[in-house]
Scaffold this motif. Structure first.
Motif, PDB file in Angstrom:
ATOM      1  N   UNK A 194      36.891  34.213  20.034  1.00  0.00           N
ATOM      2  CA  UNK A 194      37.136  35.227  21.055  1.00  0.00           C
ATOM      3  C   UNK A 194      37.523  36.498  20.305  1.00  0.00           C
ATOM      4  N   UNK A 195      36.768  37.557  20.433  1.00  0.00           N
ATOM      5  CA  UNK A 195      37.001  38.764  19.652  1.00  0.00           C
ATOM      6  C   UNK A 195      37.584  39.856  20.542  1.00  0.00           C
ATOM      7  N   UNK A 196      38.715  40.435  20.112  1.00  0.00           N
ATOM      8  CA  UNK A 196      39.382  41.499  20.841  1.00  0.00           C
ATOM      9  C   UNK A 196      39.752  42.618  19.859  1.00  0.00           C
ATOM     10  N   UNK A 227      36.359  42.093  26.170  1.00  0.00           N
ATOM     11  CA  UNK A 227      36.415  40.805  25.484  1.00  0.00           C
ATOM     12  C   UNK A 227      35.003  40.354  25.129  1.00  0.00           C
ATOM     13  N   UNK A 228      34.850  39.746  23.948  1.00  0.00           N
ATOM     14  CA  UNK A 228      33.570  39.191  23.529  1.00  0.00           C
ATOM     15  C   UNK A 228      33.811  37.802  22.938  1.00  0.00           C
ATOM     16  N   UNK A 229      32.804  36.927  23.028  1.00  0.00           N
ATOM     17  CA  UNK A 229      32.904  35.626  22.366  1.00  0.00           C
ATOM     18  C   UNK A 229      31.601  35.334  21.648  1.00  0.00           C
ATOM     19  N   UNK A 236      43.786  35.653  31.625  1.00  0.00           N
ATOM     20  CA  UNK A 236      42.337  35.500  31.493  1.00  0.00           C
ATOM     21  C   UNK A 236      42.025  34.070  31.069  1.00  0.00           C
ATOM     22  N   UNK A 237      40.773  33.678  31.280  1.00  0.00           N
ATOM     23  CA  UNK A 237      40.300  32.437  30.671  1.00  0.00           C
ATOM     24  C   UNK A 237      38.814  32.583  30.339  1.00  0.00           C
ATOM     25  N   UNK A 238      38.427  31.880  29.284  1.00  0.00           N
ATOM     26  CA  UNK A 238      37.024  31.790  28.914  1.00  0.00           C
ATOM     27  C   UNK A 238      36.478  30.501  29.505  1.00  0.00           C
ATOM     28  N   UNK A 283      25.168  26.156  25.654  1.00  0.00           N
ATOM     29  CA  UNK A 283      26.562  26.456  25.996  1.00  0.00           C
ATOM     30  C   UNK A 283      26.677  27.934  26.330  1.00  0.00           C
ATOM     31  N   UNK A 284      27.209  28.252  27.487  1.00  0.00           N
ATOM     32  CA  UNK A 284      27.405  29.627  27.909  1.00  0.00           C
ATOM     33  C   UNK A 284      28.882  29.840  28.223  1.00  0.00           C
ATOM     34  N   UNK A 285      29.375  31.006  27.868  1.00  0.00           N
ATOM     35  CA  UNK A 285      30.772  31.332  28.145  1.00  0.00           C
ATOM     36  C   UNK A 285      30.879  32.614  28.944  1.00  0.00           C
ATOM     37  N   UNK A 286      31.804  32.620  29.899  1.00  0.00           N
ATOM     38  CA  UNK A 286      32.037  33.795  30.734  1.00  0.00           C
ATOM     39  C   UNK A 286      33.543  33.997  30.850  1.00  0.00           C
TER      40      UNK A 286
END
Length: 682
Positions: free
Chosen positions: A661-663, A600-602, A630-632, A614-617
């Motif tokens: 969110x790229x899949x 997964x990528x964002x 899952x959750x971002x 802003x950071x996403x994990x």
């Protein structure tokens, strides 16, 4: 300087008995347990007008009645009116109260056993959901007409203190100051300051806080007029209003509104406070009050003032015509404590003279005398009430306000215009004056655009700044303060127009109608909600009270595009509470099913506070969830506080635009939720 505990404080909350569930050890089948909390005020201990509780036939035994609520309340006072039928049900010899604490009954204390009056006990702000009243008569049974329990029914105010009353009186060259507070979590002590005018003060006493939240201090002063203010140390609101105490002793009956239970049509109620001094008890030369034909019945005459006053003495002259209107065989005084009538003193029953009753500086807005003759009716030619007024000092400066753009209640600029009016006969230096416009500054932008467009005294002489409050207040999270430089001269009468503009750094809208100081007027109108100060002392207007802190967040999202391998959305986070939250404490989670094992990528296109903050994990929950594996997790790393929201619905928000969110496979988005720390879910 001395300090002593305050006696019965004024009620500041509700009679919670009205919503309580009542139970008892025993009630006689023909009596009514429900009568004890119906809100009735009895005329005497034999009054069955609204029903009574009684436990006949249980002589010489302890019986109890109990109140229970579905939640715990903060209780500060209880009042009991005993039932006594002069037969098998009598006023108790012994009575006491208890409250539920740590799964057991804990003592409150003994309850007085006086007839024909509410018997009062202070509860010192205990917190409980159950109270019990136990009673016993050594020979007969017992009963109750009304049982009141006062306490705080709503949420307590924000940490800090809320001054419920600040009053004073004077006797023999000594001033007595007393005050009450509802909450004082952050207060360490109080400092009482004194002056001979309403501007200049010196500290005369330091008083540590106590658990009863009630205080009394005495101070010797020879000044004809004494002014006091109260400072709380370590709290949000630094000073009370200035209180003025005068040495002038007056017959305040002359200024009271008078009422009665009954007056004979040919008699005169207004005669009781016309200032006349009768020659004897038969003197009707100035009229007299009489209640014929009401033999052997308790009748009353009442005085009421528009505000509280301090009473130290009452004088009653009885009317006696030697026939159907006679000197009472029973008479006593009561005062109003804000919720109910309280017994004061018995009144002597001498003819042909004023009967004097000392009132010990009772602070009240109402007083009444109750009287009865066992065979005939009763009357009064004159009823005096001596005392003092303890009132806030008169405003020295007033503020007149108009809105320069009343057509828009939502606007990116506040076009506030003011005129100051000197209410005294002295010229006041402008450099000593400041005034405050209290408001809710919606959105997260700084209040940096502050302009004086025109002032009759000179625009360059007017200074402006925005001050954020440490805790929220009623319709205010801060204020714009206006002051003047040392070259502005003197305010002699009216300042003339002062035209200003206020805007935020990003020029986002204000909602004017939820601002404490706002008036929707296009003509100059006196505005008590714009406060004015001289040498930092409040000399005009009314400051907003502290408000309970509320924390509430809401997340909004909308789809910004559709693609088989991408979820693209806009995200907005609104603070709908009234206090700032730190961005760093917030987490936002977007829940979804990954629908495969591909990485997964964002990516983030834009964020109002800056994309770099802003950071996403991506995370996986520890347990199996319905519709999400899952959750971002978004982490906002901005160090500044998140901003506050207008009560009318204008949001202060953090915006994230086109968060993707790229899949490698199609996926199903679920929902958003915002978290403030690990325990608060919004």
């Amino acid at each position: 300087m001395s300090e002593a505990p305050l006696c019965v404080p004024s009620s500041f909350v509700q009679n919670l008995a009205l919503t309580a569930t009542a139970t008892t050890s025993y009630v006689s089948p023909w009596e009514s347990l429900a009568a004890i909390n119906d809100g009735y005020t009895p005329s005497g201990s034999g009054d069955r007008g609204h029903g009574v509780y009684g436990n006949w036939n249980n002589p010489n035994s302890f019986q109890w009645v109990q109140y229970e609520w579905p939640q715990a309340y903060l209780l500060n006072k209880t009042e009991v009116y005993w039932f006594d039928d002069n037969g098998g049900v009598r006023t108790p010899d012994t009575a006491y109260a208890e409250y539920w604490h740590d799964s057991a009954w804990a003592p409150i204390g003994n309850i007085p056993v006086q007839k024909d009056a509410f018997n009062t006990v202070l509860l010192n702000s205990i917190r409980t959901n159950k109270v019990r009243l136990s009673m016993k008569h050594g020979v007969q049974s017992t009963g109750i007409i009304e049982w009141r329990v006062f306490g705080a029914a709503g949420p307590l105010p924000a940490p800090g203190y809320q001054l419920l009353s600040f009053a004073g009186s004077r006797a023999d060259g000594v001033n007595q100051l007393q005050w009450e507070t509802l909450s004082e979590d952050s207060v360490q002590r109080y400092e009482l300051e004194y002056g001979t005018d309403s501007i200049h003060f010196i500290k005369v006493a330091t008083v540590n806080k106590n658990m009863a939240h009630s205080y009394r201090v005495t101070h010797a002063s020879n000044s004809a007029n004494s002014f006091y203010r109260l400072k709380q140390v370590v709290a949000a609101v630094p000073y009370s209003k200035v209180l003025k105490i005068t040495t002038a002793v007056e017959n305040l009956a002359m200024q009271a509104a008078v009422a009665t239970s009954y007056v004979s049509p040919w008699e005169s109620l207004s005669a009781v406070n016309d200032g006349f001094t009768p020659v004897n008890s038969g003197d009707k030369s100035h009229g007299a009050y009489g209640n014929w034909y009401s033999p052997d019945s308790l009748q009353w005459v009442q005085y009421e003032w528009t505000g509280n006053c301090v009473l130290n003495k009452a004088e009653l002259y009885w009317f006696d015509d030697g026939g159907g209107v006679r000197t009472p065989t029973t008479a006593y005084l009561q005062y109003w404590d804000g919720q109910s009538w309280q017994f004061l003193q018995d009144v002597p029953l001498r003819k042909d003279t004023f009967n004097v009753v000392l009132l010990n500086n009772i602070n009240t807005s109402k007083i009444r005398v109750l009287m009865k003759n066992n065979l005939e009716s009763t009357g009064i030619p004159e009823f005096r009430a001596w005392g003092y007024y303890a009132v806030p000092a008169a405003a020295r400066i007033s503020v007149h306000f108009k809105d320069g753009n009343t057509a828009k209640v939502q606007d990116n600029t506040l076009r506030n215009q003011f005129q100051l009016q000197n209410e005294t006969t002295e010229a006041i230096p402008y450099k000593d004056i400041s005034f405050r416009y209290w408001l809710t500054a919606e959105a997260y932008a700084a209040m940096t655009n502050l302009y004086t467009d025109y002032a009759q005294l000179g625009a360059s002489k007017v200074k402006m700044r925005y001050v954020a409050l440490p805790v929220p207040h009623e319709q205010a999270w801060g204020y714009v303060e206006y002051s003047f430089d040392s070259t502005a001269g003197y305010l002699s009468s009216n300042s003339g127009p002062i035209q200003t503009r206020v805007a935020k750094s990003d020029w986002s809208d204000f909602t004017k109608t939820n601002d404490y100081s706002y008036l929707n007027t296009n003509v100059y109108t006196k505005n008590e909600r714009v406060t004015v100060y001289q040498n930092n002392v409040l000399v005009g207007g009314q400051e907003p009270a502290p408000a309970p802190v509320t924390q509430q967040l809401k997340v909004w999202t909308k789809v910004s595009g559709s693609n088989a391998n991408t979820i693209a959305h806009y995200l907005k986070l609104d603070n709908e509470g009234n206090t700032p939250l730190n961005y760093a404490d917030l987490r936002i989670r977007y829940w979804f099913t990954a629908d495969g094992l591909s990485p997964l990528r964002y990516y983030l296109d834009y964020a109002a506070m800056g994309s770099s903050w802003v950071k996403g994990v991506f995370r996986q929950p520890n347990v199996l969830l319905n519709g999400a594996d899952n959750y971002l997790n978004y982490h906002l790393r901005v160090a500044t506080a998140f901003t506050r929201l207008a009560a009318q619905g204008t949001c202060s928000s953090a915006s994230l635009k086109r968060t993707g969110l790229t899949l490698t496979r199609p996926m199903t988005g679920r929902h958003f939720r915002a978290l403030h720390g690990p325990k608060i879910h919004m």
